[in-house]
Structure formats: structure tokens, C-alpha cells
Design a protein around this motif. Sequence first.
Motif, PDB file in Angstrom:
ATOM      1  N   ARG A 122     -16.647 -25.080   7.936  1.00 46.05           N
ATOM      2  CA  ARG A 122     -17.519 -26.050   7.076  1.00 46.05           C
ATOM      3  C   ARG A 122     -18.930 -26.143   7.588  1.00 46.05           C
ATOM      4  N   PRO A 123     -19.811 -25.272   7.133  1.00 42.02           N
ATOM      5  CA  PRO A 123     -21.111 -25.140   7.385  1.00 42.02           C
ATOM      6  C   PRO A 123     -21.894 -26.575   7.233  1.00 42.02           C
ATOM      7  N   LEU A 124     -22.782 -27.019   7.980  1.00 44.30           N
ATOM      8  CA  LEU A 124     -23.323 -28.415   7.606  1.00 44.30           C
ATOM      9  C   LEU A 124     -24.843 -28.178   8.410  1.00 44.30           C
ATOM     10  N   VAL A 125     -25.715 -28.559   7.653  1.00 45.20           N
ATOM     11  CA  VAL A 125     -27.091 -28.769   8.066  1.00 45.20           C
ATOM     12  C   VAL A 125     -27.667 -30.163   8.058  1.00 45.20           C
ATOM     13  N   LEU A 126     -28.199 -30.669   9.103  1.00 41.65           N
ATOM     14  CA  LEU A 126     -28.545 -32.273   9.244  1.00 41.65           C
ATOM     15  C   LEU A 126     -30.040 -32.084   9.386  1.00 41.65           C
ATOM     16  N   ARG A 127     -30.727 -33.083   8.930  1.00 42.28           N
ATOM     17  CA  ARG A 127     -32.032 -33.342   9.100  1.00 42.28           C
ATOM     18  C   ARG A 127     -32.563 -34.631   9.867  1.00 42.28           C
ATOM     19  N   ALA A 128     -33.202 -34.811  10.617  1.00 41.72           N
ATOM     20  CA  ALA A 128     -33.492 -36.253  11.213  1.00 41.72           C
ATOM     21  C   ALA A 128     -34.948 -36.162  11.687  1.00 41.72           C
ATOM     22  N   ASP A 129     -35.582 -37.440  11.650  1.00 39.31           N
ATOM     23  CA  ASP A 129     -36.963 -37.469  12.111  1.00 39.31           C
ATOM     24  C   ASP A 129     -36.662 -38.511  13.549  1.00 39.31           C
ATOM     25  N   VAL A 130     -37.346 -37.987  14.459  1.00 40.23           N
ATOM     26  CA  VAL A 130     -37.128 -38.740  15.810  1.00 40.23           C
ATOM     27  C   VAL A 130     -38.425 -39.000  16.286  1.00 40.23           C
ATOM     28  N   ALA A 131     -38.601 -39.642  17.369  1.00 37.95           N
ATOM     29  CA  ALA A 131     -39.854 -40.018  18.055  1.00 37.95           C
ATOM     30  C   ALA A 131     -39.781 -38.911  19.079  1.00 37.95           C
TER      31      ALA A 131
ATOM     32  N   ARG B  10     -35.674 -24.926  10.573  1.00 36.54           N
ATOM     33  CA  ARG B  10     -34.605 -25.147   9.689  1.00 36.54           C
ATOM     34  C   ARG B  10     -33.873 -24.003   9.612  1.00 36.54           C
ATOM     35  N   SER B  11     -34.455 -22.649   9.584  1.00 42.01           N
ATOM     36  CA  SER B  11     -33.826 -21.514   9.421  1.00 42.01           C
ATOM     37  C   SER B  11     -32.811 -21.242  10.600  1.00 42.01           C
ATOM     38  N   THR B  12     -33.137 -21.648  11.875  1.00 43.00           N
ATOM     39  CA  THR B  12     -32.361 -21.623  12.965  1.00 43.00           C
ATOM     40  C   THR B  12     -31.079 -22.459  12.811  1.00 43.00           C
ATOM     41  N   ALA B  13     -31.274 -23.380  12.285  1.00 46.08           N
ATOM     42  CA  ALA B  13     -30.091 -24.684  12.182  1.00 46.08           C
ATOM     43  C   ALA B  13     -29.364 -24.048  10.983  1.00 46.08           C
ATOM     44  N   CYS B  14     -29.711 -23.206  10.055  1.00 45.36           N
ATOM     45  CA  CYS B  14     -28.943 -22.671   8.913  1.00 45.36           C
ATOM     46  C   CYS B  14     -28.059 -21.407   9.625  1.00 45.36           C
ATOM     47  N   TRP B  15     -28.705 -20.861  10.510  1.00 41.76           N
ATOM     48  CA  TRP B  15     -28.188 -19.569  11.168  1.00 41.76           C
ATOM     49  C   TRP B  15     -27.030 -20.067  11.838  1.00 41.76           C
ATOM     50  N   PHE B  16     -27.011 -21.278  12.868  1.00 41.55           N
ATOM     51  CA  PHE B  16     -26.043 -21.704  13.630  1.00 41.55           C
ATOM     52  C   PHE B  16     -24.945 -22.186  12.662  1.00 41.55           C
ATOM     53  N   ALA B  17     -25.106 -22.816  11.410  1.00 40.21           N
ATOM     54  CA  ALA B  17     -24.414 -23.482  10.700  1.00 40.21           C
ATOM     55  C   ALA B  17     -23.317 -22.596  10.147  1.00 40.21           C
ATOM     56  N   VAL B  18     -24.047 -21.306   9.391  1.00 38.48           N
ATOM     57  CA  VAL B  18     -23.253 -20.222   8.676  1.00 38.48           C
ATOM     58  C   VAL B  18     -22.606 -19.263   9.810  1.00 38.48           C
ATOM     59  N   ARG B  19     -23.198 -19.048  10.767  1.00 36.32           N
ATOM     60  CA  ARG B  19     -22.668 -18.137  11.586  1.00 36.32           C
ATOM     61  C   ARG B  19     -21.300 -18.339  12.070  1.00 36.32           C
TER      62      ARG B  19
ATOM     63  N   GLY C  33     -27.760 -27.230  13.098  1.00 34.79           N
ATOM     64  CA  GLY C  33     -26.702 -26.523  12.108  1.00 34.79           C
ATOM     65  C   GLY C  33     -25.332 -26.569  13.042  1.00 34.79           C
ATOM     66  N   SER C  34     -24.135 -26.974  12.384  1.00 35.31           N
ATOM     67  CA  SER C  34     -22.811 -26.935  12.923  1.00 35.31           C
ATOM     68  C   SER C  34     -21.831 -26.519  11.788  1.00 35.31           C
ATOM     69  N   SER C  35     -20.732 -26.232  12.210  1.00 34.17           N
ATOM     70  CA  SER C  35     -19.388 -25.568  11.572  1.00 34.17           C
ATOM     71  C   SER C  35     -18.491 -26.476  12.152  1.00 34.17           C
ATOM     72  N   TRP C  36     -17.368 -26.761  11.222  1.00 36.83           N
ATOM     73  CA  TRP C  36     -15.923 -27.464  11.666  1.00 36.83           C
ATOM     74  C   TRP C  36     -16.146 -29.025  12.239  1.00 36.83           C
ATOM     75  N   LEU C  37     -17.380 -29.633  11.916  1.00 38.96           N
ATOM     76  CA  LEU C  37     -17.613 -30.866  12.301  1.00 38.96           C
ATOM     77  C   LEU C  37     -17.983 -31.704  10.989  1.00 38.96           C
ATOM     78  N   THR C  38     -17.509 -33.189  11.247  1.00 41.98           N
ATOM     79  CA  THR C  38     -17.805 -34.012  10.172  1.00 41.98           C
ATOM     80  C   THR C  38     -19.619 -34.301  10.461  1.00 41.98           C
ATOM     81  N   ILE C  39     -19.921 -35.081   9.402  1.00 45.69           N
ATOM     82  CA  ILE C  39     -21.136 -35.646   9.896  1.00 45.69           C
ATOM     83  C   ILE C  39     -21.666 -36.258  10.956  1.00 45.69           C
ATOM     84  N   ALA C  40     -20.840 -37.263  11.066  1.00 43.09           N
ATOM     85  CA  ALA C  40     -20.735 -38.197  12.465  1.00 43.09           C
ATOM     86  C   ALA C  40     -20.712 -37.464  13.642  1.00 43.09           C
TER      87      ALA C  40
END
Length: 212
Positions: free
Chosen positions: A151-160, A135-144, A116-123
Motif C-alpha cells: 500500500r503506497p502512501l505519501v504523507l506531508r507535514a510542516d515541522v519546525a 516530494r518526488s523522492t517520497a513518491c519514489w520510496f512509496a511506490v518502489r 513515502g512508505s508502503s505496507w504501513l498505516t498512516i499512524a
Amino acid sequence: MSAEGLYKARALMQLSEICAPYEWEHVEAAFDGDVEAAISLSVALNNSKRGAVAVAMWRAKVKPDAFREYFASVWEHDHRHVIAAAESRRTLGHMFRYAAFPMPAELPDVVTLWRGSSWLTIAEAKKGYSWTTDRSTACWFAVRFAQAGGRPLVLRADVAKSDIALFTNNRSESEAVLIRPPAAAVVDGNVSDWTAAYLLKEASIRQNTLTA
């Protein structure tokens, strides 16, 4: 004298000049690999010095157990100073590999993470170090932190699992540190969805604080 020994001697000389007495009393023992001294040093040091000392300890090849305890503590509280002192993702990656933080056995080989982030582009957000399995923690950081037009933003990724440098739940955030950005990340949800998750998470945090 080895390269690490020479660097250690130079680092100790420099630190003796900039450390206050209450900081210095832990330095030599920590650099000699004393785990308790390393923990005490992470607490005693002024925040602005913690990152530089982490880099110095890694370059001096302080015993891994002591370095691991120090590095975990300063990353949790002062990761910005650590990132600044390391100067590059490559150096930071070397530091994490040297620390060799253990991974929880219950993590699957492929882990779904959110950021979760804010003020950032996707890249820009994709390059962040701190992700979470919750996920709820990411949303908390994005909106807080998306106040006053953010600009709140939540990204999802699958990593090894092997790509996670550190996993910690010390702050109940299920944090996974990624040195190498995920190959692919997608936007997961929308502002109204993230806000609803934020409100539920915030209520849970307040409730836990009241009952603690």
C-alpha cells in the motif's frame, strides 16, 4: 574516574573481545576522539556492530567531532542497527542532540516535509524517522517498495526547523530525520499521482547513473 570514563573502559574491554583485528585497530583512537579513526571505524565494523558502537561512543561521551562523523556514517548506511541498539526514541534523541548536526542556513524556520512508505498505516508511517524536502523522492520510496499488494502512501507535514535532528543530501534524497513525529501529517495525493512521480524520478535516477 568519571562515569563516562568508566563506561569507556568497560566498552573498550567488551569491544576488544568481539572485534576482529581489522576492526579493533581503529577503536581506541576513535574513542579518544580521533576524527579520522572514527571514520575508519565506521567503515571497518561489521554492519551488525555499528549501532551498538554508536551507543557506546555516546555513553562514553567521545569528543563530539569524532562522534558526529561516526554517527552520520552509520546512520546513513545502518540506521536500523542504530535504532535497535538505542532501544528508544528518547535515547536516540539524546544521541542526535549530542552530535549536534548543523542545519543548512537555507532551510526556513518551518519546513514542509514528505514521507513515502508502503505496507504501513498512516499512524505507523507518521512515526518514521526519515522524511524528505523533495516530494518526488517520497513518491519514489512509496511506490518502489509497494510490490505484491503493498500500500503506497505519501504523507506531508510542516515541522519546525529546530525539530529536524539531521539534514543530509549525501544520497540526493534531501533527507530530514525527525526524532519526534510531527504533530499533524496528511495524505498528499493518490496512488496514480504517486506512481507518475515515481516513474519520473526513476527515469531521472537511471539517466544520472548512465551519465555518471
